[in-house]
Design a protein around this motif. Sequence first.
Motif, PDB file in Angstrom:
ATOM      1  N   ASN A 175     -18.685 -16.573 -54.442  1.00 26.56           N
ATOM      2  CA  ASN A 175     -18.123 -17.196 -55.630  1.00 26.56           C
ATOM      3  C   ASN A 175     -17.781 -18.664 -55.424  1.00 26.56           C
ATOM      4  N   GLN A 176     -18.236 -19.261 -54.326  1.00 25.72           N
ATOM      5  CA  GLN A 176     -17.949 -20.665 -54.081  1.00 25.72           C
ATOM      6  C   GLN A 176     -18.698 -21.528 -55.079  1.00 25.72           C
ATOM      7  N   GLN A 177     -18.073 -22.616 -55.483  1.00 24.31           N
ATOM      8  CA  GLN A 177     -18.686 -23.512 -56.457  1.00 24.31           C
ATOM      9  C   GLN A 177     -19.836 -24.273 -55.797  1.00 24.31           C
ATOM     10  N   LYS A 178     -20.973 -24.286 -56.478  1.00 23.25           N
ATOM     11  CA  LYS A 178     -22.144 -24.989 -55.957  1.00 23.25           C
ATOM     12  C   LYS A 178     -22.009 -26.480 -56.222  1.00 23.25           C
ATOM     13  N   ASP A 190     -27.448 -23.880 -46.670  1.00 21.39           N
ATOM     14  CA  ASP A 190     -26.090 -23.798 -47.212  1.00 21.39           C
ATOM     15  C   ASP A 190     -26.148 -23.221 -48.628  1.00 21.39           C
ATOM     16  N   LYS A 191     -25.598 -22.041 -48.803  1.00 24.98           N
ATOM     17  CA  LYS A 191     -25.648 -21.349 -50.099  1.00 24.98           C
ATOM     18  C   LYS A 191     -24.810 -22.038 -51.169  1.00 24.98           C
TER      19      LYS A 191
END
Length: 150
Positions: A42-45, A74-75
């Motif tokens: 759920n990390q912000q791209k 890096d996702k």
Amino acid sequence: MKTTVSYNIKKVLAGTILVALPFAFGGCEKDPVKPDNGNNNNQQKHNVELVYGTNPNIQWQNISMDTINKYNSDKTVDTIFMIPEIYNQYSTISTTGLKNLVNLLRERHNVNPKKVFGKGELQLKAESIINNPEIVRFFADTLRYNVTSR
């Protein structure tokens, strides 16, 4: 007497409800945010902008294959942009020089064609591209630079 008892029971019941009400909704808080241990998707791209320059000694340093591969893995990185330091830094390069540049940038773009692009304006020498429309197509269509000529 019956009326007084009934009234007192209603009063006590109403008082009890008013006191208990905050406790009933006290458990509705959000769960605390858990620290990311690498499994949180759920990390912000975000985008990465890599500027490459005109100095031959460090020209490719910021867009080395290792750097492109690192950000590709890096996702949290949505798009990797390769940005020329000076928009006209290739405006005097010959056709042969531009073809070499195309090969180097294509190698980086091919790491992930859906994630690695150019950004900004890139001015090219008109004489170098006039008989080689594939050069302009690569820069404009594939890498998405705003291509101009001098």
